[in-house]
Design an enzyme around this catalytic site. Structure first.
Site, short mmCIF file in Angstrom:
data_model
loop_
_atom_site.label_atom_id
_atom_site.label_comp_id
_atom_site.label_asym_id
_atom_site.label_seq_id
_atom_site.Cartn_x
_atom_site.Cartn_y
_atom_site.Cartn_z
N LYS A 9 -9.21 24.02 -0.40
CA LYS A 9 -10.07 23.13 -1.17
C LYS A 9 -11.41 23.81 -1.48
O LYS A 9 -11.72 24.86 -0.92
CB LYS A 9 -10.28 21.82 -0.39
CG LYS A 9 -8.98 21.01 -0.20
CD LYS A 9 -9.26 19.69 0.52
CE LYS A 9 -7.98 18.88 0.71
NZ LYS A 9 -8.25 17.57 1.37
N TYR A 49 -4.11 12.89 -6.53
CA TYR A 49 -4.44 11.90 -5.51
C TYR A 49 -4.13 10.47 -5.97
O TYR A 49 -4.76 9.53 -5.50
CB TYR A 49 -5.92 12.03 -5.13
CG TYR A 49 -6.20 13.19 -4.17
CD1 TYR A 49 -5.49 13.31 -2.98
CD2 TYR A 49 -7.17 14.14 -4.45
CE1 TYR A 49 -5.73 14.36 -2.09
CE2 TYR A 49 -7.43 15.19 -3.57
CZ TYR A 49 -6.70 15.29 -2.39
OH TYR A 49 -6.95 16.31 -1.52
N ARG A 85 1.89 21.18 8.06
CA ARG A 85 1.06 20.01 8.36
C ARG A 85 0.52 20.09 9.79
O ARG A 85 -0.62 19.70 10.06
CB ARG A 85 1.86 18.70 8.17
CG ARG A 85 2.34 18.47 6.73
CD ARG A 85 1.25 17.96 5.82
NE ARG A 85 0.74 16.67 6.24
CZ ARG A 85 -0.15 15.97 5.54
NH1 ARG A 85 -0.61 16.44 4.38
NH2 ARG A 85 -0.60 14.83 5.98
N ARG A 102 -8.07 22.58 10.32
CA ARG A 102 -9.16 21.60 10.24
C ARG A 102 -9.91 21.51 11.57
O ARG A 102 -11.13 21.33 11.59
CB ARG A 102 -8.60 20.24 9.84
CG ARG A 102 -8.16 20.21 8.36
CD ARG A 102 -7.24 19.06 8.07
NE ARG A 102 -6.98 18.90 6.63
CZ ARG A 102 -6.07 18.07 6.14
NH1 ARG A 102 -5.34 17.33 6.96
NH2 ARG A 102 -5.90 17.97 4.85
N ASN A 112 -12.20 18.74 4.14
CA ASN A 112 -11.39 19.22 5.26
C ASN A 112 -10.57 20.48 4.94
O ASN A 112 -9.48 20.68 5.47
CB ASN A 112 -10.52 18.08 5.81
CG ASN A 112 -9.66 17.45 4.73
OD1 ASN A 112 -9.56 17.97 3.62
ND2 ASN A 112 -9.00 16.35 5.06
N HIS A 115 -5.36 21.45 1.74
CA HIS A 115 -4.37 20.44 1.40
C HIS A 115 -2.98 21.03 1.57
O HIS A 115 -2.76 22.19 1.25
CB HIS A 115 -4.51 19.97 -0.06
CG HIS A 115 -3.31 19.21 -0.52
ND1 HIS A 115 -3.13 17.89 -0.22
CD2 HIS A 115 -2.18 19.61 -1.18
CE1 HIS A 115 -1.95 17.50 -0.71
NE2 HIS A 115 -1.36 18.52 -1.29
N GLU A 126 3.59 17.96 -6.72
CA GLU A 126 2.32 18.71 -6.70
C GLU A 126 2.49 20.10 -7.30
O GLU A 126 1.60 20.58 -8.01
CB GLU A 126 1.80 18.76 -5.26
CG GLU A 126 1.38 17.37 -4.79
CD GLU A 126 1.10 17.26 -3.30
OE1 GLU A 126 1.19 18.30 -2.58
OE2 GLU A 126 0.80 16.15 -2.84
#
Ligand code: GTP
Ligand code: MG
Length: 154
Positions: A9, A49, A85, A102, A112, A115, A126
């Site tokens: 990000k 989003y 994840r 994170r 954070n 993504h 995505e």
């Protein structure tokens, strides 16, 4: 074998964390098959989003993700969606375990660092939102035979 979409990000790009983040996934044995630096449009951000449209922080989320360049990536590997994840850590960095991305680099839920798609369906949606047909073909994610994005491989 799976493909997924990961993105550093704008806060991670600004803080020069791209190399560190790429290295973590490479060290784990995953393969980077496509990547680009890009600044995303508000329209693209709102699509990305879309599930959070009704949330009070939606405006802030779109402002943040469009605030500077992101590093968009396509990765390949075994159980990649689930493992990526775990490597990212919890959404709220204050709850993310040390050793996760994170947990090591962030303190605020609104910024954070990374993504990652949370399911094969999200990964497909995505990847289509961030990469062109040519880029998906070059990465080996789009099957020219079926014209479909391939997330899960045998
Ligand atoms: P993404 O990988 O960014 O999709 O994060 P996630 O899948 O871990 O979380 P989720 O999809 O539920 O939320 C998307 C993003 O919304 C999060 O990464 C946060 O940056 C942001 N977010 C979630 N809750 C809050 C909040 O309370 N305030 C703000 N400002 N942002 C939030
Ligand atoms: Mg999410």
């Amino acid at each position: 074998m799976q493909h997924t979409f990961l993105m550093v990000k704008p806060d991670g790009v600004r803080r020069q964390l791209i190399g560190n983040i790429v290295r973590r996934f490479e060290n784990r044995g995953f393969v980077l098959v496509g990547a680009k630096m890009m600044t995303i449009s508000r329209e693209q951000a709102e699509r990305h989003y879309g599930q959070h449209k009704e949330k009070p922080f939606f405006g802030e989320l779109v402002d943040f993700i469009t605030s500077g360049p992101v590093f968009a990536m396509i990765w390949r590997g075994d159980n990649l969606i689930e493992v990526s994840r775990i490597m990212m850590g919890k959404t709220n960095p204050l709850e993310a375990a040390p050793g996760t991305i994170r947990g090591d680099f962030a303190t605020y839920v609104g910024e954070n660092v990374i993504h990652g798609s949370d399911s094969p369906e999200s990964a497909e949606r995505e990847l289509e939102n961030f990469f062109s047909t040519d880029e998906l073909l070059a990465a080996g994610v789009l099957s020219s035979a079926t014209d479909r994005i391939v997330i899960n491989h045998v």
